[in-house]
Design an enzyme around this catalytic site. Structure first.
Site, PDB file in Angstrom:
ATOM      1  N   ASN A  28       0.832  -1.207   0.000  1.00  0.00           N
ATOM      2  CA  ASN A  28       0.000   0.000   0.000  1.00  0.00           C
ATOM      3  C   ASN A  28       0.867   1.256   0.000  1.00  0.00           C
ATOM      4  OD1 ASN A  28      -1.569  -2.241   0.956  1.00  0.00           O
ATOM      5  ND2 ASN A  28      -3.095  -0.796   1.693  1.00  0.00           N
ATOM      6  N   GLU A  78      -2.859   0.026  -4.272  1.00  0.00           N
ATOM      7  CA  GLU A  78      -2.178  -1.173  -3.788  1.00  0.00           C
ATOM      8  C   GLU A  78      -1.553  -1.926  -4.954  1.00  0.00           C
ATOM      9  OE1 GLU A  78      -4.705  -3.518  -1.296  1.00  0.00           O
ATOM     10  OE2 GLU A  78      -5.683  -1.757  -0.415  1.00  0.00           O
TER      11      GLU A  78
HETATM   12  P1  ADP Z   1      -1.148  -4.782   4.296  1.00  0.00           P
HETATM   13  O1  ADP Z   1      -2.592  -4.769   4.697  1.00  0.00           O
HETATM   14  O2  ADP Z   1      -0.235  -4.269   5.393  1.00  0.00           O
HETATM   15  O3  ADP Z   1      -0.928  -4.072   2.998  1.00  0.00           O
HETATM   16  P2  ADP Z   1      -0.827  -7.281   2.839  1.00  0.00           P
HETATM   17  O4  ADP Z   1      -1.386  -8.590   3.276  1.00  0.00           O
HETATM   18  O5  ADP Z   1      -1.524  -6.614   1.683  1.00  0.00           O
HETATM   19  O6  ADP Z   1      -0.769  -6.331   4.113  1.00  0.00           O
HETATM   20  O7  ADP Z   1       0.711  -7.502   2.512  1.00  0.00           O
HETATM   21  C1  ADP Z   1       1.437  -6.440   1.929  1.00  0.00           C
HETATM   22  C2  ADP Z   1       2.913  -6.465   2.310  1.00  0.00           C
HETATM   23  O8  ADP Z   1       3.501  -7.725   1.945  1.00  0.00           O
HETATM   24  C3  ADP Z   1       3.690  -5.412   1.539  1.00  0.00           C
HETATM   25  O9  ADP Z   1       3.668  -4.148   2.188  1.00  0.00           O
HETATM   26  C4  ADP Z   1       5.087  -6.020   1.485  1.00  0.00           C
HETATM   27  O10 ADP Z   1       5.853  -5.582   2.604  1.00  0.00           O
HETATM   28  C5  ADP Z   1       4.846  -7.530   1.556  1.00  0.00           C
HETATM   29  N1  ADP Z   1       5.016  -8.252   0.270  1.00  0.00           N
HETATM   30  C6  ADP Z   1       5.712  -9.419   0.135  1.00  0.00           C
HETATM   31  N2  ADP Z   1       5.692  -9.864  -1.123  1.00  0.00           N
HETATM   32  C7  ADP Z   1       4.960  -8.969  -1.851  1.00  0.00           C
HETATM   33  C8  ADP Z   1       4.589  -8.893  -3.237  1.00  0.00           C
HETATM   34  N3  ADP Z   1       4.963  -9.837  -4.132  1.00  0.00           N
HETATM   35  N4  ADP Z   1       3.834  -7.827  -3.637  1.00  0.00           N
HETATM   36  C9  ADP Z   1       3.451  -6.887  -2.741  1.00  0.00           C
HETATM   37  N5  ADP Z   1       3.764  -6.899  -1.420  1.00  0.00           N
HETATM   38  C10 ADP Z   1       4.521  -7.937  -0.955  1.00  0.00           C
HETATM   39 MG    MG Z   2      -2.094  -4.467   1.211  1.00  0.00          MG
END
Ligand code: ADP
Ligand code: MG
Length: 147
Positions: A28, A78
């Protein structure tokens, strides 16, 4: 809104809608970065290129949608990067170039329908991004726009 559109900014914590549990974590952007987006950019799913920090350039799908956390008056942006990262990258600088539009924002009446739509989006992005020269756009377009 003219594409490609380039943007970079810090990755912040979302409020965990469980996208990671679905196998599609979405990095995000902060509200500040989202507010720097053109206000007339349509909500929906886009594809393009992304890199974290000084890392490699990967394919991505990016969604621009209404943020339920703010009672749907603010947008959220996102990015799901099509790459297996070993670790989270909260706090790092994410650079993206949005190349094209896949579809409008939709409501799904089942989790299965949502997951299969996201998987289809990822396939569309992979197909559209086969042209390696698009990678150069990241570096050509980034300095001029956004923060
Ligand atoms: P949040 O609600 O905090 O955004 P998410 O479940 O959407 O949680 O996970 C997002 C986080 O996962 C990102 O901020 C990043 O640190 C990590 N991440 C790991 N691999 C990826 C990927 N392939 N694409 C995007 N984010 C990733
Ligand atoms: Mg997210």
């Amino acid at each position: 809104v003219p594409l490609p559109f380039a943007c970079r900014g810090e990755v912040v914590r979302g409020f965990g809608r469980g996208s990671r549990q679905l196998g599609v974590p979405t990095a995000n952007f902060s509200d500040q970065v989202v507010e720097s987006f053109p206000s007339d950019i349509p909500t929906g799913v886009y594809y393009g290129w992304a890199s974290v920090g000084n890392g490699d350039v990967h394919k991505m799908v990016l969604s621009i949608g209404w943020n339920p956390f703010y009672k749907n008056i603010k947008k959220s942006v996102e990015t799901h990067i099509i790459h297996n990262f070993k670790e989270d990258f909260y706090g790092e600088i994410l650079s993206v170039v949005i190349i094209g539009y896949i579809r409008s924002e939709k409501n799904f009446n089942s989790l299965e329908a949502l997951i299969s739509a996201i998987k289809e989006d990822i396939e569309v992005a992979k197909r559209q991004l086969v042209f390696a020269q698009h990678q150069g756009l990241l570096f050509l377009t980034l300095p001029s726009q956004c923060i």
